[in-house]
Scaffold this active site. Structure first.
Site, PDB file in Angstrom:
ATOM      1  N   ASP A 181       0.892  -1.302  -0.051  1.00 41.50           N
ATOM      2  CA  ASP A 181      -0.126  -0.025  -0.162  1.00 41.50           C
ATOM      3  C   ASP A 181       0.766   1.042  -0.045  1.00 41.50           C
ATOM      4  OD1 ASP A 181      -2.631  -1.338  -0.153  1.00 41.50           O
ATOM      5  OD2 ASP A 181      -2.811  -1.182   2.135  1.00 41.50           O
ATOM      6  N   MET A 182       1.812   1.416   1.103  1.00 33.42           N
ATOM      7  CA  MET A 182       2.527   2.582   1.092  1.00 33.42           C
ATOM      8  C   MET A 182       3.523   2.510  -0.116  1.00 33.42           C
ATOM      9  SD  MET A 182       3.073   2.866   5.070  1.00 33.42           S
ATOM     10  CE  MET A 182       3.568   4.653   4.997  1.00 33.42           C
TER      11      MET A 182
END
Length: 395
Positions: A181-182
């Site tokens: 995600d990041m």
């Protein structure tokens, strides 16, 4: 919810993205990470949320200053407006906001959802050619999975990250936090910055595409090269590396210490401090490829020796010998360490009890300050209200 309000915390004029307006139509972790990067760089970020807010607001405990701490970590320096995505008037107001104010739109809704409601990239870019639009998806456009939803652990599994994470012979594990995600948020921010740079020269925006799966594949690029060059499927090596030995955490008498002997010279020094310089003359260990082939044997010799001393004793010995090493720390130890404190990366949030990890970059020696925490849901409703009013007058 936090009382922080971005309208009273304008970025300084010299901030890299001062004057740039970004609209975020997304939630969870990836899209908010991307827009937080842009907000940290000085952009005005307006977070467009559904009426009950970003799901991540409730992803706790723990909660901190009115929202989940996970949400607080990726939503600073933003305003918040809430809309009903089933209400044509609200959608029309969002369209006016984009056409009149936005330089960038980042969206992470299900594929085709915004386009079906008249807020697709093609239409809006025809109306505003200078617009930079970023689609942040799950599996990417094209292919049999392009319409499927995705979450970080699904991508760590599907792209193979779990197959190379953890200990051999034990169940697969995901990394402790949402690296896919990041990472996707970071790629989105990079691509948006590149698009803005090109727009400065040409006046034209573009449509940027990133996805969780493509990011996960990028994280697997070394494993992919390993397989495609050798035909061997990489396995799991715990804290170690597939192609460098010794390069892992060893148990000490009171903890664990990572030792990074990344070349033959460092291995020779390591053998010397362990009291076994003859290992460098053993054909099983004389070169890194030989050590990789005999990983179990060399590790079996090192492990009992490392267990005889404490972590701090070994740190002193290895550092004096010039051998890179690091203790395995818990987050409290990391945050309290003098190096972390000296960097000034732990920043207080104005008007809030929170301290967050700030942007990991500095400009001429200065780290961009956190201007505000996350806004309460719809705390900045007036940013959209005038466009609602215009829509009512037009109808």
């Amino acid at each position: 919810m936090s009382s922080s309000n971005n309208r009273t915390s304008v970025a300084p004029a010299h901030a890299p993205l001062s004057g740039v307006t970004v609209i975020e139509i997304g939630q969870n972790i990836a899209a908010p990470t991307a827009t937080q990067v842009l907000g940290d760089l000085g952009a005005q970020v307006i977070k467009v949320e559904k009426l009950d807010g970003d799901d991540a607001r409730a992803w706790g405990p723990p909660f901190w200053d009115g929202a989940a701490s996970m949400f607080q970590a990726v939503n600073r320096n933003k305003a918040s407006v809430a809309v009903n995505f089933r209400d044509p008037a609200d959608l029309a107001a969002v369209e006016r906001l984009i056409l009149e104010e936005a330089d960038v739109v980042l969206q992470s809704m299900r594929p085709g959802l915004l386009a079906a409601q008249g807020l697709g990239a093609q239409r809006l870019r025809e109306l505003k050619p200078s617009l930079v639009w970023c689609d942040l998806g799950a599996f990417g456009s094209g292919g049999p999975l392009s319409d499927k939803p995705g979450y970080d652990p699904l991508m760590q599994a599907f792209a193979g990250l779990m197959s190379v994470t953890g200990e051999e012979g034990r169940p697969p594990v995901r990394t402790g936090y949402s690296v896919v995600d990041m990472g996707t948020g970071m790629w989105a921010a990079n691509a948006i910055l590149a698009a803005l740079f090109r727009r400065q020269a040409t006046g034209e925006g573009c449509c940027v595409e990133v996805s969780l799966y493509e990011t996960a594949l990028a994280w697997m690029s070394i494993a992919a090269a390993h397989f495609m060059s050798s035909g061997e499927v990489p396995g799991r090596h715990g804290s170690g590396a597939a192609t460098i030995v010794p390069y892992r955490a060893y148990a000490t008498s009171d903890g664990h210490l990572v030792v990074a002997s990344g070349n033959n010279s460092l291995f020779e020094k390591f053998c010397t401090v362990l009291g076994h310089p003859e290992w460098t003359r053993d054909e099983r260990f004389a070169t890194n490829p030989a050590r990789v082939a005999h990983r179990a044997q060399i590790d079996g010799l090192i492990e009992p020796l490392m267990a005889r001393r404490s972590t701090q004793e070994w740190v002193g010995i290895l550092e004096r010998a010039g051998i890179p090493c690091a203790p395995v720390q818990s987050i409290d130890q990391t945050l309290q360490h003098p190096q972390t404190q000296a960097l000034g990366i732990l920043q207080p949030v104005p008007g809030s009890p929170m301290t967050l990890v700030g942007m990991p970059a500095r400009f001429d020696g200065t780290r961009p300050p956190i201007r505000s925490g996350s806004s309460a849901l719809n705390a900045d409703a007036e940013l959209l209200q005038r466009y609602r009013d215009q829509q009512e007058m037009a109808s």
